[in-house]
Motif scaffolding. Structure first.
Motif, PDB file in Angstrom:
ATOM      1  N   ILE A  37       0.839  -1.211   0.000  1.00 16.96           N
ATOM      2  CA  ILE A  37       0.000   0.000   0.000  1.00 16.96           C
ATOM      3  C   ILE A  37       0.868   1.251   0.000  1.00 16.96           C
ATOM      4  O   ILE A  37       0.591   2.203  -0.738  1.00 16.96           O
ATOM      5  N   MET A  38       1.935   1.270   0.794  1.00 15.79           N
ATOM      6  CA  MET A  38       2.844   2.427   0.810  1.00 15.79           C
ATOM      7  C   MET A  38       3.483   2.642  -0.546  1.00 15.79           C
ATOM      8  O   MET A  38       3.653   3.770  -0.996  1.00 15.79           O
ATOM      9  N   TYR A  39       3.859   1.553  -1.214  1.00 14.54           N
ATOM     10  CA  TYR A  39       4.500   1.682  -2.516  1.00 14.54           C
ATOM     11  C   TYR A  39       3.567   2.350  -3.521  1.00 14.54           C
ATOM     12  O   TYR A  39       3.947   3.282  -4.218  1.00 14.54           O
ATOM     13  N   PHE A  40       2.320   1.891  -3.583  1.00 15.76           N
ATOM     14  CA  PHE A  40       1.401   2.418  -4.581  1.00 15.76           C
ATOM     15  C   PHE A  40       0.839   3.787  -4.227  1.00 15.76           C
ATOM     16  O   PHE A  40       0.485   4.564  -5.105  1.00 15.76           O
ATOM     17  N   LEU A  41       0.730   4.125  -2.953  1.00 18.14           N
ATOM     18  CA  LEU A  41       0.154   5.412  -2.571  1.00 18.14           C
ATOM     19  C   LEU A  41       1.185   6.506  -2.347  1.00 18.14           C
ATOM     20  O   LEU A  41       0.857   7.696  -2.484  1.00 18.14           O
ATOM     21  N   ILE A  42       2.423   6.139  -2.010  1.00 20.06           N
ATOM     22  CA  ILE A  42       3.417   7.159  -1.679  1.00 20.06           C
ATOM     23  C   ILE A  42       4.623   7.115  -2.614  1.00 20.06           C
ATOM     24  O   ILE A  42       4.950   8.116  -3.252  1.00 20.06           O
ATOM     25  N   LEU A  43       5.296   5.993  -2.689  1.00 17.61           N
ATOM     26  CA  LEU A  43       6.558   5.928  -3.414  1.00 17.61           C
ATOM     27  C   LEU A  43       6.406   6.058  -4.919  1.00 17.61           C
ATOM     28  O   LEU A  43       7.140   6.808  -5.570  1.00 17.61           O
ATOM     29  N   ARG A  44       5.474   5.357  -5.506  1.00 21.39           N
ATOM     30  CA  ARG A  44       5.310   5.374  -6.965  1.00 21.39           C
ATOM     31  C   ARG A  44       4.902   6.752  -7.496  1.00 21.39           C
ATOM     32  O   ARG A  44       5.505   7.237  -8.461  1.00 21.39           O
ATOM     33  N   PRO A  45       3.914   7.440  -6.899  1.00 25.26           N
ATOM     34  CA  PRO A  45       3.604   8.793  -7.381  1.00 25.26           C
ATOM     35  C   PRO A  45       4.771   9.760  -7.214  1.00 25.26           C
ATOM     36  O   PRO A  45       4.979  10.631  -8.064  1.00 25.26           O
ATOM     37  N   GLN A  46       5.546   9.618  -6.139  1.00 21.78           N
ATOM     38  CA  GLN A  46       6.697  10.498  -5.939  1.00 21.78           C
ATOM     39  C   GLN A  46       7.754  10.262  -7.013  1.00 21.78           C
ATOM     40  O   GLN A  46       8.356  11.207  -7.513  1.00 21.78           O
ATOM     41  N   GLN A  47       7.969   9.015  -7.393  1.00 18.33           N
ATOM     42  CA  GLN A  47       8.928   8.712  -8.450  1.00 18.33           C
ATOM     43  C   GLN A  47       8.476   9.300  -9.779  1.00 18.33           C
ATOM     44  O   GLN A  47       9.291   9.819 -10.551  1.00 18.33           O
ATOM     45  N   LYS A  48       7.178   9.240 -10.069  1.00 19.46           N
ATOM     46  CA  LYS A  48       6.653   9.838 -11.303  1.00 19.46           C
ATOM     47  C   LYS A  48       6.836  11.347 -11.296  1.00 19.46           C
ATOM     48  O   LYS A  48       7.174  11.951 -12.318  1.00 19.46           O
ATOM     49  N   LYS A  49       6.616  11.978 -10.148  1.00 18.47           N
ATOM     50  CA  LYS A  49       6.762  13.425 -10.026  1.00 18.47           C
ATOM     51  C   LYS A  49       8.216  13.851 -10.251  1.00 18.47           C
ATOM     52  O   LYS A  49       8.480  14.828 -10.941  1.00 18.47           O
TER      53      LYS A  49
END
Length: 113
Positions: free
Chosen positions: A32-44
């Protein structure tokens, strides 16, 4: 006298599934942390790198400090020169550009006829 308590501490059948079930919440939290926090931050971060890489002469940009200026020239891969007023030019790191407001056409070189 000591044998009876030892038999009481032997785990029952299926003790391995209890360990799996106890680790399952931690795995779910990580997913859940990966999909809600880490992945969007990497895209940004990737989008910001593309934005910074595409800056060229004539673009109007906003720095992270809030200055609005026009790109006068690209110094190198890490720095650009901004014109923030008449005759006022500053050097700015590319990484500190937060937004490109208007894409401009590259200005013609001085002295070119």
């Amino acid at each position: 006298m000591f044998i009876t308590p030892a038999y009481a501490q032997v785990p029952g059948v299926g003790g391995g599934t209890d360990m799996l079930m106890s680790l399952l919440p931690f795995v779910l939290i990580f997913v859940i942390m990966y999909f809600l926090i880490l992945r969007p931050q990497q895209k940004k971060v990737k989008a910001h790198q593309e934005l910074v890489k595409g800056i060229r002469r004539g673009d109007t940009v906003v720095t992270s400090g809030g200055l609005v200026g026009k790109v006068a020239r690209v110094v190198d891969d890490n720095e650009i020169e901004l014109q923030v007023g008449e005759g006022v030019k500053i050097r700015q790191l590319r990484g500190m550009i937060s937004e490109v407001r208007a894409k401009g056409e590259p200005a013609k070189e001085d002295g070119a006829s």
